[in-house]
Motif scaffolding. Structure first.
Motif, short mmCIF file in Angstrom:
data_model
loop_
_atom_site.label_atom_id
_atom_site.label_comp_id
_atom_site.label_asym_id
_atom_site.label_seq_id
_atom_site.Cartn_x
_atom_site.Cartn_y
_atom_site.Cartn_z
N ALA A 93 0.84 -1.19 0.00
CA ALA A 93 0.00 0.00 0.00
C ALA A 93 0.88 1.24 0.00
CB ALA A 93 -0.91 0.01 1.23
N GLN A 94 0.42 2.23 -0.72
CA GLN A 94 1.11 3.52 -0.77
C GLN A 94 0.14 4.57 -0.27
OE1 GLN A 94 2.21 3.97 -4.85
NE2 GLN A 94 3.87 2.51 -4.71
N GLY A 95 0.59 5.39 0.66
CA GLY A 95 -0.25 6.46 1.17
C GLY A 95 -0.45 7.54 0.13
N ALA A 96 -1.68 7.92 -0.09
CA ALA A 96 -1.99 8.94 -1.08
C ALA A 96 -2.27 10.28 -0.43
CB ALA A 96 -3.20 8.51 -1.91
N ALA A 97 -2.91 10.28 0.72
CA ALA A 97 -3.26 11.52 1.40
C ALA A 97 -3.46 11.25 2.88
CB ALA A 97 -4.52 12.12 0.80
N PHE A 98 -3.04 12.18 3.68
CA PHE A 98 -3.20 12.06 5.12
C PHE A 98 -3.57 13.42 5.68
CE2 PHE A 98 -0.03 9.05 3.74
CZ PHE A 98 -0.51 7.87 4.25
N CYS A 99 -4.44 13.44 6.68
CA CYS A 99 -4.75 14.71 7.33
C CYS A 99 -5.21 14.46 8.76
CB CYS A 99 -5.80 15.50 6.56
SG CYS A 99 -7.45 14.83 6.59
N ARG A 100 -5.08 15.50 9.55
CA ARG A 100 -5.54 15.49 10.95
C ARG A 100 -6.66 16.50 11.03
NH1 ARG A 100 -4.61 18.16 15.91
NH2 ARG A 100 -4.35 16.72 17.66
N THR A 101 -7.82 16.07 11.50
CA THR A 101 -8.99 16.93 11.56
C THR A 101 -9.33 17.27 13.00
OG1 THR A 101 -9.87 15.94 9.54
CG2 THR A 101 -11.43 17.13 10.93
N THR A 102 -9.57 18.54 13.24
CA THR A 102 -10.04 19.03 14.53
C THR A 102 -11.44 19.57 14.31
OG1 THR A 102 -7.77 19.63 15.10
CG2 THR A 102 -9.51 20.58 16.45
N ALA A 103 -12.41 19.07 15.06
CA ALA A 103 -13.81 19.42 14.83
C ALA A 103 -14.44 20.05 16.06
CB ALA A 103 -14.58 18.17 14.44
N TYR A 104 -15.27 21.06 15.81
CA TYR A 104 -15.96 21.80 16.86
C TYR A 104 -17.46 21.84 16.56
CZ TYR A 104 -11.31 23.63 17.99
OH TYR A 104 -9.99 23.75 18.32
N GLY A 105 -18.27 21.67 17.60
CA GLY A 105 -19.72 21.84 17.46
C GLY A 105 -20.31 20.91 16.42
N GLU A 106 -21.18 21.47 15.57
CA GLU A 106 -21.81 20.70 14.50
C GLU A 106 -20.93 20.75 13.26
OE1 GLU A 106 -25.80 22.11 13.98
OE2 GLU A 106 -26.40 21.50 15.99
N TRP A 107 -20.58 19.59 12.75
CA TRP A 107 -19.65 19.52 11.62
C TRP A 107 -19.91 18.24 10.84
CZ3 TRP A 107 -16.63 15.20 11.56
CH2 TRP A 107 -16.56 14.50 12.78
N GLY A 108 -19.42 18.20 9.61
CA GLY A 108 -19.52 17.00 8.80
C GLY A 108 -18.65 17.09 7.56
N LEU A 109 -18.01 15.99 7.22
CA LEU A 109 -17.15 15.92 6.03
C LEU A 109 -17.59 14.77 5.13
CD1 LEU A 109 -13.64 16.40 7.67
CD2 LEU A 109 -14.86 18.04 6.23
N ARG A 110 -17.46 14.99 3.83
CA ARG A 110 -17.76 13.96 2.82
C ARG A 110 -16.45 13.58 2.13
NH1 ARG A 110 -21.04 16.80 0.56
NH2 ARG A 110 -19.83 17.63 -1.17
#
Length: 128
Positions: free
Chosen positions: A19-36
């Motif tokens: 496997a090769q990593g294509a993308a990496f991120c660290r998410t910090t979320a507050y209150g009401e949130w959502g990601l697609r």
């Protein structure tokens, strides 16, 4: 406290599969949130570090609740959502990600309303 041995097993499996990593991120979320997340990666990995998150694909009523230490694997061609609650509105990851190499990609979602975030999680996408 969780042993690093648990993560070594996942790392070993990913390395053996080439496997090769294509993308990496660290998410910090507050209150009401959502990601697609688009279903372009062969394997997507989401690991909750703090707080909780809900992950679903087509049917929000079947969302999985993720707590600290939980890791969710999502297979190829599966658009999926991660949010503060199942069925919450989501925005495309590409609309909020800050460019940068490796894990330096930081995403902040929601509106910071206090010092501590409601959730912190790590995301990775792998190609084989």
């Amino acid at each position: 406290m969780q042993s690093s041995l648990d993560m070594d097993v996942l790392t070993d499996l990913l390395q053996r599969s080439r496997a090769q990593g294509a993308a990496f991120c660290r998410t910090t979320a507050y209150g009401e949130w959502g990601l697609r997340f688009p279903g372009r990666a062969v394997l997507s990995v989401h690991a909750v570090l703090e707080g909780e998150a809900h992950l679903w694909a087509d049917d929000a009523s079947r969302a999985a609740r993720l707590a600290p230490g939980d890791v969710m694997l999502v297979r190829e061609d599966t658009e999926h959502h991660v949010a503060h609650a199942s069925g919450a509105p989501t925005q495309a990851l590409e609309s909020v990600i800050k460019p940068g190499p490796g894990v330096s990609r930081q995403v902040t979602v929601g509106h910071p309303h206090r010092d501590a975030p409601d959730a912190v999680f790590f995301c990775g996408a792998y190609l084989f």
